[in-house]
Design an enzyme around this catalytic site. Structure first.
Site, mmCIF file in Angstrom:
data_model
loop_
_atom_site.group_PDB
_atom_site.id
_atom_site.type_symbol
_atom_site.label_atom_id
_atom_site.label_comp_id
_atom_site.label_asym_id
_atom_site.label_seq_id
_atom_site.Cartn_x
_atom_site.Cartn_y
_atom_site.Cartn_z
ATOM 1 N N GLY A 299 -3.174 -13.618 -12.151
ATOM 2 C CA GLY A 299 -4.064 -12.450 -12.161
ATOM 3 C C GLY A 299 -5.020 -12.464 -10.984
ATOM 4 O O GLY A 299 -6.179 -12.075 -11.111
ATOM 5 N N ASP B 204 -3.756 -17.306 7.616
ATOM 6 C CA ASP B 204 -3.474 -17.953 6.331
ATOM 7 C C ASP B 204 -3.140 -19.434 6.484
ATOM 8 O O ASP B 204 -3.129 -20.165 5.498
ATOM 9 C CB ASP B 204 -2.297 -17.252 5.632
ATOM 10 C CG ASP B 204 -2.705 -15.921 5.000
ATOM 11 O OD1 ASP B 204 -3.841 -15.462 5.232
ATOM 12 O OD2 ASP B 204 -1.868 -15.339 4.266
ATOM 13 N N ARG C 181 -0.670 -18.586 -2.670
ATOM 14 C CA ARG C 181 0.158 -18.723 -1.474
ATOM 15 C C ARG C 181 -0.157 -20.077 -0.840
ATOM 16 O O ARG C 181 -1.253 -20.597 -1.005
ATOM 17 C CB ARG C 181 -0.135 -17.583 -0.483
ATOM 18 C CG ARG C 181 0.283 -16.229 -1.034
ATOM 19 C CD ARG C 181 0.040 -15.110 -0.047
ATOM 20 N NE ARG C 181 0.828 -15.195 1.151
ATOM 21 C CZ ARG C 181 2.112 -14.800 1.266
ATOM 22 N NH1 ARG C 181 2.749 -14.312 0.225
ATOM 23 N NH2 ARG C 181 2.747 -14.906 2.409
ATOM 24 N N LYS D 63 0.830 -1.217 0.000
ATOM 25 C CA LYS D 63 0.000 0.000 0.000
ATOM 26 C C LYS D 63 0.860 1.260 0.000
ATOM 27 O O LYS D 63 0.467 2.292 -0.566
ATOM 28 C CB LYS D 63 -0.976 0.006 1.163
ATOM 29 C CG LYS D 63 -2.308 -0.603 0.794
ATOM 30 C CD LYS D 63 -2.298 -2.113 0.726
ATOM 31 C CE LYS D 63 -2.528 -2.749 -0.589
ATOM 32 N NZ LYS D 63 -2.570 -4.224 -0.539
ATOM 33 N N HIS E 210 -22.790 15.688 2.982
ATOM 34 C CA HIS E 210 -22.614 16.163 1.602
ATOM 35 C C HIS E 210 -21.480 17.180 1.545
ATOM 36 O O HIS E 210 -21.391 18.022 2.426
ATOM 37 C CB HIS E 210 -23.908 16.824 1.116
ATOM 38 C CG HIS E 210 -23.768 17.435 -0.254
ATOM 39 N ND1 HIS E 210 -23.719 16.657 -1.396
ATOM 40 C CD2 HIS E 210 -23.632 18.735 -0.648
ATOM 41 C CE1 HIS E 210 -23.564 17.462 -2.442
ATOM 42 N NE2 HIS E 210 -23.512 18.723 -2.016
#
Ligand SMILES: Cc1cc2nc3c(=O)[nH]c(=O)nc-3n(C[C@H](O)[C@H](O)[C@H](O)COP(=O)(O)OP(=O)(O)OC[C@H]3O[C@@H](n4cnc5c(N)ncnc54)[C@H](O)[C@@H]3O)c2cc1C
Length: 475
Positions: free
Chosen positions: A183, A313, A273, A52, A444
């Site tokens: 991808g 993970d 991964r 990032k 807004h």
């Protein structure tokens, strides 16, 4: 036999492990955490955070092409110093990983710098980085050893200028050209980054589409935008080999048309991964249940071995840092005698391309199959004042609504999509109806008004597009 005893020991200090350690400490546990490489794990060192930081730089570069319209004139093209960008990225990483160290200290978590191995009686042996060995035992163990890049076994994959997501962060200069093999989210984010930094980029994907889990309509628009920008996206192409051809790399893939080859200065392997089971060998011999290489857990994040949990993970799931962290909190809650279960129904998925993509819940195709009565509504950014003022009008917000007015899925492609999606996540988690979102005043001018307009459209009363007009009908 281990002499020191902990209530909870966490193996691995990624976003799963360090959050689990903090949560266990909050609940009064005496906690140890073992980390073999770097505090913060993949996410903070070679994943979410460095990507990032570099994507931020790339996005600034990308925005340079439209500065003249704003009255800002810079030499075109602007120059870019990769070495300085890497210094910036490293500063960000250092700050974030240093923060994890401070959090461990602040929560009285004992940090062991070394590689842990664990047995089913919950004894932990740590081969410390300084060469010594340490041993301790724990009432509960949370395995959070994460994942590593999957390197497919085709010829040339370990050659010169072939990188993966662990090794692509410290290049001396922007590659002239780069072939991204894969991808998925990581491959496409990095493709977007290298493209904006000046590389000629080709994505080679084996499946019929890039970004397989993304809603079809969103993906089609993203592919159109990235292709228009000059990224070459090749799908249905299975890479077979990588070789040197003079100074450049040649990637050979089999496609329906036969063999095709792609040339570039660098190759980035981003196919997938795999779970990192280093240190879990003994547990596996002692019967730790796994499924296709990942540790099997129940909704409380318990493995089949008593007192041993697994998260992040290492287990099947989304492969996302925020999911790993939530699983860490759930595991620690249960380890400390509370009752907590993991719910994967509302997981926001962020994709940091430009424009960003984010989604939560079902895609349109999934929703239509499961709930034939599901309705779909969209609101384009071109009708949102803030997006127009930002010059970022590509994309839309799309909501999929069930028969009681509940949100089944939400998909955003456009500016700040990764932040905006949380509003829909909260709404889904709280089972809010579109009517309740519509009745909530949004400030807004903000992008968040686009989220409200999408649900107003679902109510048949949008303000800034004609009623009943949807993007699908105007194309
Ligand atoms: C390029 C890239 C970008 C990404 N971007 C995002 C994003 O934007 N958002 C998002 O949500 N996710 C992102 N991810 C995914 C995210 O990084 C992972 O989902 C997350 O790091 C998983 O956390 P974890 O704690 O399970 O494992 P990890 O972060 O992999 O941490 C595991 C830790 O355990 C340590 N370890 C392993 N074995 C042992 C042992 N035996 N003893 C001691 N320590 C051990 C490892 O050294 C490692 O530090 C990205 C990943 C990559 C590669």
């Amino acid at each position: 036999m281990a002499s020191t005893h902990y209530n909870v020991a966490v193996i691995g200090a990624g976003p799963g492990g360090y959050v689990a350690a903090i949560r266990a400490a909050q609940l009064g546990a005496k906690v140890a955490i073992v980390e073999k490489q770097y505090l913060g794990g993949t996410c903070l060192n070679v994943g979410c955070i460095p990507s990032k930081a570099m994507l931020h730089i790339a996005e600034v570069m990308h925005s340079m092409s439209s500065l003249a319209e704003l009255g800002i004139n810079l030499p075109q093209p602007p120059t870019f110093d990769m070495k300085q960008a890497v210094v910036f990225k490293d500063k960000v990483v250092k700050r974030m990983t240093g923060g994890v160290g401070a959090l461990m200290k602040g929560n009285n978590v004992d940090v062991f710098d070394g590689t842990a191995s664990v047995d089913a009686s919950r004894n932990v042996t740590v081969a410390m980085k300084d060469g010594s060995m340490q041993q301790f035992s724990a009432d509960k163990i949370i395995l959070a050893t994460g994942s590593v890049p999957l390197i497919p076994p085709f010829p040339g994959v370990d050659g010169r200028n072939v990188m993966n997501s662990d090794t692509c962060w410290n290049l001396p200069k922007t590659p002239e050209s780069i072939i991204c093999v894969g991808g998925g989210v990581i491959g496409v984010e990095l493709a977007c980054m290298f493209d904006a930094l000046g590389s000629k980029v080709t994505i080679v994907e084996m499946l019929p589409n890039i970004l397989a889990p993304v809603d079809d309509e969103v993906r089609k628009l993203l592919v159109r935008i990235l292709s228009k920008r000059g990224i070459n996206i090749v799908t249905g192409a299975k890479v077979e080999s990588i070789a040197d051809e003079g100074e450049v790399k040649k990637v050979v893939a089999s496609t329906q048309k036969g063999e095709e080859s792609f040339s570039g200065e660098y190759v980035l392997i981003a196919v997938s991964r795999r779970a990192n089971t280093t240190g879990l060998e003994q547990l596996m011999e002692q019967g730790l249940d796994t499924d296709r290489g990942r540790v099997r857990v129940n909704e409380k994040m318990e493995t089949n071995l008593p007192g041993i949990y697994a998260i992040g993970d290492l287990v099947h799931g989304a492969g996302l840092a925020h999911v790993a962290s939530t699983e860490g909190e759930i595991a620690s809650d249960n380890a400390m005698g509370h009752e907590a279960t993991m719910d994967y129904n509302v997981v926001p998925n962020p994709i940091y391309t430009f424009p960003e993509v984010a989604f939560v819940g079902l895609t349109e195709a999934e929703a239509k199959e499961k709930y034939p009565e599901a309705r779909v509504e969209r609101f384009p950014w071109s009708a949102n004042g803030k997006a127009v003022a930002m010059g970022e009008t590509d994309g839309f917000t799309k909501v999929i609504i069930g028969k009681y007015g509940e949100i089944l899925g939400a998909h955003i492609i456009g500016p700040d999509a990764t932040n905006l999606v949380s509003e829909y996540s909260v709404a889904m988690r709280g089972e809010l109806t579109v009517e309740e979102i519509a009745e909530t005043i949004h400030p807004h001018p903000t992008l968040s008004e686009g989220l409200r307009e999408a649900v107003l459209a679902a109510e048949g009363r949008p303000i800034h597009i004609p009623p009943k007009q949807s993007l699908a009908r105007t194309r």
